[in-house]
Motif scaffolding. Structure first.
Motif, mmCIF file in Angstrom:
data_model
loop_
_atom_site.group_PDB
_atom_site.id
_atom_site.type_symbol
_atom_site.label_atom_id
_atom_site.label_comp_id
_atom_site.label_asym_id
_atom_site.label_seq_id
_atom_site.Cartn_x
_atom_site.Cartn_y
_atom_site.Cartn_z
ATOM 1 N N VAL A 93 3.583 4.247 -4.006
ATOM 2 C CA VAL A 93 4.661 4.330 -3.029
ATOM 3 C C VAL A 93 5.154 5.767 -2.898
ATOM 4 O O VAL A 93 5.391 6.261 -1.783
ATOM 5 N N ASP A 94 5.293 6.459 -4.017
ATOM 6 C CA ASP A 94 5.734 7.862 -3.973
ATOM 7 C C ASP A 94 4.746 8.720 -3.182
ATOM 8 O O ASP A 94 5.152 9.574 -2.365
ATOM 9 N N GLU A 95 3.463 8.504 -3.408
ATOM 10 C CA GLU A 95 2.440 9.278 -2.696
ATOM 11 C C GLU A 95 2.476 8.978 -1.197
ATOM 12 O O GLU A 95 2.335 9.879 -0.367
ATOM 13 N N PHE A 96 2.684 7.710 -0.873
ATOM 14 C CA PHE A 96 2.745 7.335 0.539
ATOM 15 C C PHE A 96 3.959 7.967 1.218
ATOM 16 O O PHE A 96 3.864 8.457 2.352
ATOM 17 N N ARG A 97 5.084 7.943 0.526
ATOM 18 C CA ARG A 97 6.289 8.551 1.099
ATOM 19 C C ARG A 97 6.092 10.037 1.343
ATOM 20 O O ARG A 97 6.609 10.601 2.318
ATOM 21 N N GLN A 98 5.357 10.694 0.463
ATOM 22 C CA GLN A 98 5.161 12.141 0.585
ATOM 23 C C GLN A 98 4.182 12.477 1.703
ATOM 24 O O GLN A 98 4.448 13.364 2.533
ATOM 25 N N ASP A 99 3.034 11.785 1.768
ATOM 26 C CA ASP A 99 1.981 12.128 2.733
ATOM 27 C C ASP A 99 2.132 11.393 4.064
ATOM 28 O O ASP A 99 1.740 11.891 5.103
ATOM 29 N N ARG A 100 2.624 10.168 3.988
ATOM 30 C CA ARG A 100 2.897 9.305 5.128
ATOM 31 C C ARG A 100 1.707 9.198 6.100
ATOM 32 O O ARG A 100 1.827 9.510 7.292
ATOM 33 N N PRO A 101 0.553 8.706 5.617
ATOM 34 C CA PRO A 101 -0.517 8.352 6.558
ATOM 35 C C PRO A 101 -0.097 7.113 7.349
ATOM 36 O O PRO A 101 0.892 6.451 7.025
ATOM 37 N N ASP A 102 -0.879 6.751 8.356
ATOM 38 C CA ASP A 102 -0.543 5.570 9.147
ATOM 39 C C ASP A 102 -0.709 4.291 8.326
ATOM 40 O O ASP A 102 0.010 3.308 8.548
ATOM 41 N N ALA A 103 -1.652 4.317 7.411
ATOM 42 C CA ALA A 103 -1.857 3.165 6.532
ATOM 43 C C ALA A 103 -2.573 3.631 5.269
ATOM 44 O O ALA A 103 -3.362 4.584 5.313
ATOM 45 N N GLU A 148 -20.665 -12.116 4.835
ATOM 46 C CA GLU A 148 -21.820 -12.756 4.217
ATOM 47 C C GLU A 148 -22.704 -11.720 3.529
ATOM 48 O O GLU A 148 -23.294 -11.968 2.474
ATOM 49 N N HIS A 149 -22.786 -10.526 4.130
ATOM 50 C CA HIS A 149 -23.601 -9.442 3.573
ATOM 51 C C HIS A 149 -22.718 -8.194 3.448
ATOM 52 O O HIS A 149 -22.698 -7.337 4.344
ATOM 53 N N PRO A 150 -21.975 -8.068 2.344
ATOM 54 C CA PRO A 150 -21.032 -6.954 2.188
ATOM 55 C C PRO A 150 -21.732 -5.592 2.210
ATOM 56 O O PRO A 150 -22.847 -5.446 1.702
ATOM 57 N N LYS A 151 -21.061 -4.609 2.805
ATOM 58 C CA LYS A 151 -21.602 -3.256 2.868
ATOM 59 C C LYS A 151 -21.201 -2.419 1.660
ATOM 60 O O LYS A 151 -21.629 -1.263 1.542
ATOM 61 N N SER A 152 -20.348 -2.961 0.806
ATOM 62 C CA SER A 152 -19.984 -2.276 -0.431
ATOM 63 C C SER A 152 -19.457 -3.315 -1.412
ATOM 64 O O SER A 152 -19.332 -4.495 -1.080
ATOM 65 N N ASP A 153 -19.133 -2.860 -2.606
ATOM 66 C CA ASP A 153 -18.516 -3.746 -3.597
ATOM 67 C C ASP A 153 -17.027 -3.444 -3.758
ATOM 68 O O ASP A 153 -16.411 -3.799 -4.757
ATOM 69 N N LEU A 154 -16.438 -2.812 -2.741
ATOM 70 C CA LEU A 154 -15.026 -2.420 -2.793
ATOM 71 C C LEU A 154 -14.179 -3.441 -2.042
ATOM 72 O O LEU A 154 -14.227 -3.526 -0.812
ATOM 73 N N ALA A 155 -13.418 -4.205 -2.789
ATOM 74 C CA ALA A 155 -12.558 -5.241 -2.198
ATOM 75 C C ALA A 155 -11.143 -4.722 -2.029
ATOM 76 O O ALA A 155 -10.664 -3.887 -2.809
ATOM 77 N N LEU A 156 -10.480 -5.232 -0.982
ATOM 78 C CA LEU A 156 -9.087 -4.867 -0.759
ATOM 79 C C LEU A 156 -8.193 -5.590 -1.756
ATOM 80 O O LEU A 156 -8.264 -6.817 -1.913
ATOM 81 N N VAL A 157 -7.369 -4.827 -2.422
ATOM 82 C CA VAL A 157 -6.347 -5.369 -3.312
ATOM 83 C C VAL A 157 -5.157 -5.800 -2.457
ATOM 84 O O VAL A 157 -4.912 -5.233 -1.387
ATOM 85 N N GLY A 158 -4.405 -6.780 -2.926
ATOM 86 C CA GLY A 158 -3.345 -7.360 -2.111
ATOM 87 C C GLY A 158 -2.077 -6.549 -1.988
ATOM 88 O O GLY A 158 -0.971 -7.102 -1.989
ATOM 89 N N VAL A 159 -2.199 -5.233 -1.871
ATOM 90 C CA VAL A 159 -1.061 -4.348 -1.620
ATOM 91 C C VAL A 159 -1.459 -3.363 -0.528
ATOM 92 O O VAL A 159 -2.506 -2.706 -0.618
ATOM 93 N N TYR A 160 -0.646 -3.281 0.527
ATOM 94 C CA TYR A 160 -0.928 -2.421 1.668
ATOM 95 C C TYR A 160 0.332 -1.620 1.992
ATOM 96 O O TYR A 160 1.445 -2.144 1.890
ATOM 97 N N LEU A 161 0.161 -0.378 2.428
ATOM 98 C CA LEU A 161 1.293 0.451 2.820
ATOM 99 C C LEU A 161 1.109 0.863 4.267
ATOM 100 O O LEU A 161 0.039 1.368 4.653
ATOM 101 N N PHE A 162 2.163 0.671 5.075
ATOM 102 C CA PHE A 162 2.050 0.883 6.514
ATOM 103 C C PHE A 162 3.242 1.658 7.061
ATOM 104 O O PHE A 162 4.371 1.525 6.574
#
Length: 355
Positions: free
Chosen positions: A118-128, A160-174
């Motif tokens: 959260v601190d990093e998001f507040r500082q850089d403030r990307p769109d997401a 069905e055929h993932p392009k990576s093994d990187l799954a979204l964790v259930g926390v998003y910043l917007f």
């Protein structure tokens, strides 16, 4: 900055527990999963929290209240039925206003909290900003595709055929840009407004969407195996504390918590383990990675790597492992019946029966 916590959903993977209880309130180490998330939000310096609730709204509201015990101000936002994570953002538009916000799935568990993020998001403030972690089977998750520089270039929901093994964790910043995105998308084949589609909408329009690959522990506590694993992880960090009564015939070994009002009689408890207030453990063995909630009775039994919810009784059943036992449950031996063979034999049969 605000928070939006999702606490609706049917919790089908935790049935039958969730037939009568909200999945976000199933406890690990005798504390509801949802409470860990709310504490993480408070520790990140966020006080205004909107909680999306569905069929279990009354139970969630009774447990969380106005949020003051967490240092939060809670506003409840009803969702008629679970129509996707982006739909939750859509119906929370008036509450969120033009504030940045963190969206936190109430059945997710992240060791270490979200304060740094959260601190990093507040500082850089990307769109997401999205959180990612490596998983063995990404087909069950939203999956991110990164380019060679680590930039997010694509998202898919349960591919069905993932392009990576990187799954979204259930926390998003917007930032508020997400509101236009959730209005622009249409329901997926599942009939839901997918947050992955909304974020992809931002990516396609060259918005600043960043990711953080977390190395710490994360679990979606959507099934029994994950609940037991989170329980194990939390119990690893408990500190020994004996506030209840343990008689001289009993033994507690290692990191064991016996809450005030609990009684341990002629039993052995090997930690890490927690025994809730009002619970009686008698003539029994409690093994590692076990949490027993308040007002339970464990008598003449063995229990290990398990979670027992409040007001339940386990009496004389030998050994139980890797189990999740709900509220007001009674587990007792089956009545003995005479041993007998019931036969219908044709002519000229030959039968051998072991005595």
């Amino acid at each position: 900055m605000k928070a939006l916590v999702l606490s609706g959903g049917a919790g089908t993977r935790l049935r039958p527990i969730t037939h009568t209880s909200a999945k976000q309130l199933v406890p690990v180490a005798n504390k509801a999963v949802l409470f860990y998330g709310l504490e993480s939000i408070a520790a990140a310096g966020i006080t205004d929290v909107g909680v999306i609730v569905g069929d279990t709204a009354t139970e969630i509201q009774d447990a969380v209240g106005d949020g003051s015990k967490f240092g939060l101000e809670i506003t409840y936002i009803p969702q008629e039925r679970p129509l996707g994570l982006a739909h939750a953002v859509l119906i929370a538009r008036d509450y969120l206003g033009d504030d940045d916000f963190v969206m936190y799935l109430g059945d997710n568990f992240i060791v270490g909290g979200i304060a740094d993020l959260v601190d990093e998001f507040r500082q850089d403030r990307p769109d997401a900003r999205i959180l990612l972690t490596q998983v063995q089977d990404p087909r069950a998750f939203g999956v991110a595709e990164l380019d060679g520089s680590g930039q997010v270039i694509g998202l898919e929901e349960k591919p069905e055929h993932p392009k990576s093994d990187l799954a979204l964790v259930g926390v998003y910043l917007f930032t508020p840009k997400i509101h236009d995105a959730v209005r622009a998308i249409t329901p997926s084949w599942r009939g839901e407004l997918e947050i992955t589609h909304a974020i992809q909408h931002l990516i396609d329009r060259r918005a600043d969407v960043r990711c953080t690959v977390i190395k710490g522990y994360w679990k979606d506590t959507g099934n029994v195996g994950d609940m037991l694993e989170v329980n194990r992880t939390v119990l690893e960090d408990i500190t020994r504390r004996i506030d209840g009564d343990v008689d001289e015939a009993s033994q507690t070994v290692g990191r064991v918590v016996v809450e005030e009002g609990a009684r341990v009689v002629n039993s052995r408890i090997v930690g890490p383990a927690v025994v809730g207030s009002g619970t009686v453990v008698q003539d029994s063995y409690i093994g590692p990675f076990t949490s027993i909630a308040e007002n339970c009775r464990i008598i003449d039994s063995e229990l290990e790597f398990s979670i027992v919810l409040r007001d339940s009784t386990i009496h004389g059943v030998g050994r139980i492992e890797s189990s999740l036992i709900g509220r007001h449950v009674e587990v007792t031996p089956a009545p003995s019946v005479p041993s007998a063979h019931h036969l219908v034999l044709g002519d000229h049969s030959k039968v051998q029966i072991h005595p």
